[in-house]
Design an enzyme around this catalytic site. Structure first.
Site, PDB file in Angstrom:
ATOM      1  N   GLU A 160     -11.453  -0.119  -3.193  1.00 48.48           N
ATOM      2  CA  GLU A 160     -10.618   0.414  -2.103  1.00 48.48           C
ATOM      3  C   GLU A 160      -9.405   1.106  -2.697  1.00 48.48           C
ATOM      4  O   GLU A 160      -9.222   1.147  -3.916  1.00 48.48           O
ATOM      5  CB  GLU A 160     -10.171  -0.713  -1.162  1.00 48.48           C
ATOM      6  CG  GLU A 160      -9.263  -1.740  -1.841  1.00 48.48           C
ATOM      7  CD  GLU A 160      -8.901  -2.918  -0.953  1.00 48.48           C
ATOM      8  OE1 GLU A 160      -9.359  -2.999   0.203  1.00 48.48           O
ATOM      9  OE2 GLU A 160      -8.155  -3.804  -1.432  1.00 48.48           O
ATOM     10  N   ASP A 191       0.824  -1.216   0.000  1.00 47.08           N
ATOM     11  CA  ASP A 191       0.000   0.000   0.000  1.00 47.08           C
ATOM     12  C   ASP A 191       0.863   1.273   0.000  1.00 47.08           C
ATOM     13  O   ASP A 191       0.685   2.160   0.861  1.00 47.08           O
ATOM     14  CB  ASP A 191      -0.908   0.030   1.249  1.00 47.08           C
ATOM     15  CG  ASP A 191      -1.688  -1.267   1.445  1.00 47.08           C
ATOM     16  OD1 ASP A 191      -2.101  -1.867   0.437  1.00 47.08           O
ATOM     17  OD2 ASP A 191      -1.882  -1.657   2.609  1.00 47.08           O
TER      18      ASP A 191
END
Ligand code: FUB
Length: 376
Positions: free
Chosen positions: A274, A66
């Site tokens: 997301e 991420d």
């Protein structure tokens, strides 16, 4: 976030079949040519090329995912999740993603030495945190570095927190409470040319966004919507001047199709899942995100930071691993995408961050990146 059934399928090599199929076609065409009378000295058909990774992990000593990249003071800083093997069984809400701290990485050039600055924030120092420190982001303003992070509170509800430091690499000190009115996961902060900062956030399924569909938290809401419903959109709020609270209401970001209609929940190759990220290019606002269970990174373009955004295309095809998550920055006149895959571990919850160049066509549209390439 994922469900375990799908992540297991992905571990078996999701992302590779298309490349392998391509290689098989080349192989077929070569063998058919070989049936014609080839001169004895002609080049033999090359064996099918095995796909390999487009780029290398930026660090190998720890697992990272991420990656939220920023340029502060002419240096690239990366704010990733720090994946660990916590020994927690995989479940449909991603319990095995049980991260407990953050490390900041930095480098002075793409391709240069990457420095791991050690622990920047530990879950034990976040007074309200329960478990699972997921994807963070950062911003610099007012002489302070702000780290935004999602973590489940002690009632197991994802909230967003903020922590501050005088250094981009921390250590960061967390505020005593989550940002009032915040929920779900994957915060991303964008500051426009007028100085106004916005916080984008949200993620469905294990990221709990669907549980807020009425405006109030409801743990009984099913992860999936009816296919004909408009898909849940990410959320955005203006940040106050001190960057620690919302200065206005949380609103849903609209992502539209080419006819101006909201993307539908059943449109799983295009709808938001997301990992949203906002960047600006030539006066337009680009909102990019993961499609989750279809494993794409895609983008939509709008005229205002709060949208609406119109879907435009795929930025990156599936990586190895179930999750896909990214950030986009400009550095020294070139654009880069930071992303992750599971090259080092082969396990979907033990990821490694990477970077590659992002290229655009003259009209500003983004060329699709293939993260696996045929080996030479
Ligand atoms: O790293 C935990 C979660 O996985 C992130 O919050 C999602 O974006 C996905 O990458």
């Amino acid at each position: 976030m994922l469900v375990s059934r799908l992540s297991k399928a992905h571990l078996l090599g999701f992302g590779l079949p298309l490349l392998l199929a391509g290689a098989a076609c080349q192989s077929n065409s070569s063998s058919s040519e070989a049936t014609t009378a080839a001169p004895a000295d002609s080049t033999q058909a090359a064996p099918a090329a095995k796909p390999t990774f487009l780029s290398k992990p930026l660090v190998r000593d720890i697992y990272t995912a991420d990656p939220s990249a920023h340029v502060f003071g002419g240096r690239i800083y990366i704010y990733p999740s720090h994946d660990i093997e916590a020994g927690i069984p995989e479940d449909d809400n991603g319990a095995h993603f049980a991260m407990r701290d953050y490390h900041v990485l930095s480098m002075d050039s793409v391709g240069g030495k990457v420095t791991d600055h050690g622990v920047a924030l530990d879950i034990k120092d976040i007074p309200w945190a329960g478990r699972q420190l997921w994807a963070p982001d950062a911003e610099f303003k007012n002489g302070t570095y702000y780290l935004y992070f999602p973590v489940k509170d002690k009632q197991d509800v994802f909230r967003l927190g903020v922590a501050t430091s005088t250094s981009p690499t921390g250590p960061f000190k967390a505020d005593a409470k989550p940002i009032a009115g915040s929920y779900s996961i994957d915060p991303n902060v964008f500051t426009d040319a007028d100085g106004q900062s916005y916080l984008y956030f949200g993620g469905i399924w294990g990221g709990q966004l669907q549980r807020w569909r009425s405006g109030q938290y409801d743990s009984t809401v099913a992860p999936n919507q009816a296919p004909q419903e408009p898909a849940y959109g990410p959320r955005v709020a203006r940040l106050s001047k001190d960057m620690r609270s919302f200065a206005g209401p949380v609103t849903e970001v609209k992502i539209l199709d080419e006819n101006g209609k909201p993307l539908l929940a059943g449109d799983t190759k295009r709808r938001f899942f997301e990992g949203g990220w906002l960047h600006k290019y030539q006066g337009k606002y680009y909102y990019s995100y993961s499609t989750g269970d279809t494993h794409l990174l895609v983008y939509a373009v709008g005229d205002k930071p709060t949208g609406p955004f119109t879907y435009k295309g795929v930025i990156m095809n599936p990586v190895q691993g179930w999750t896909t998550h990214h950030s986009i920055i400009e550095f020294k006149g070139k654009w880069y995408i930071f992303y992750h895959d599971t090259e080092l571990s082969g396990k979907t919850h033990l990821r490694n961050v990477k970077v590659t160049e992002l290229k655009r066509r003259p009209d500003g549209s983004i060329e699709t990146i293939e993260p696996m390439v045929a080996a030479q």
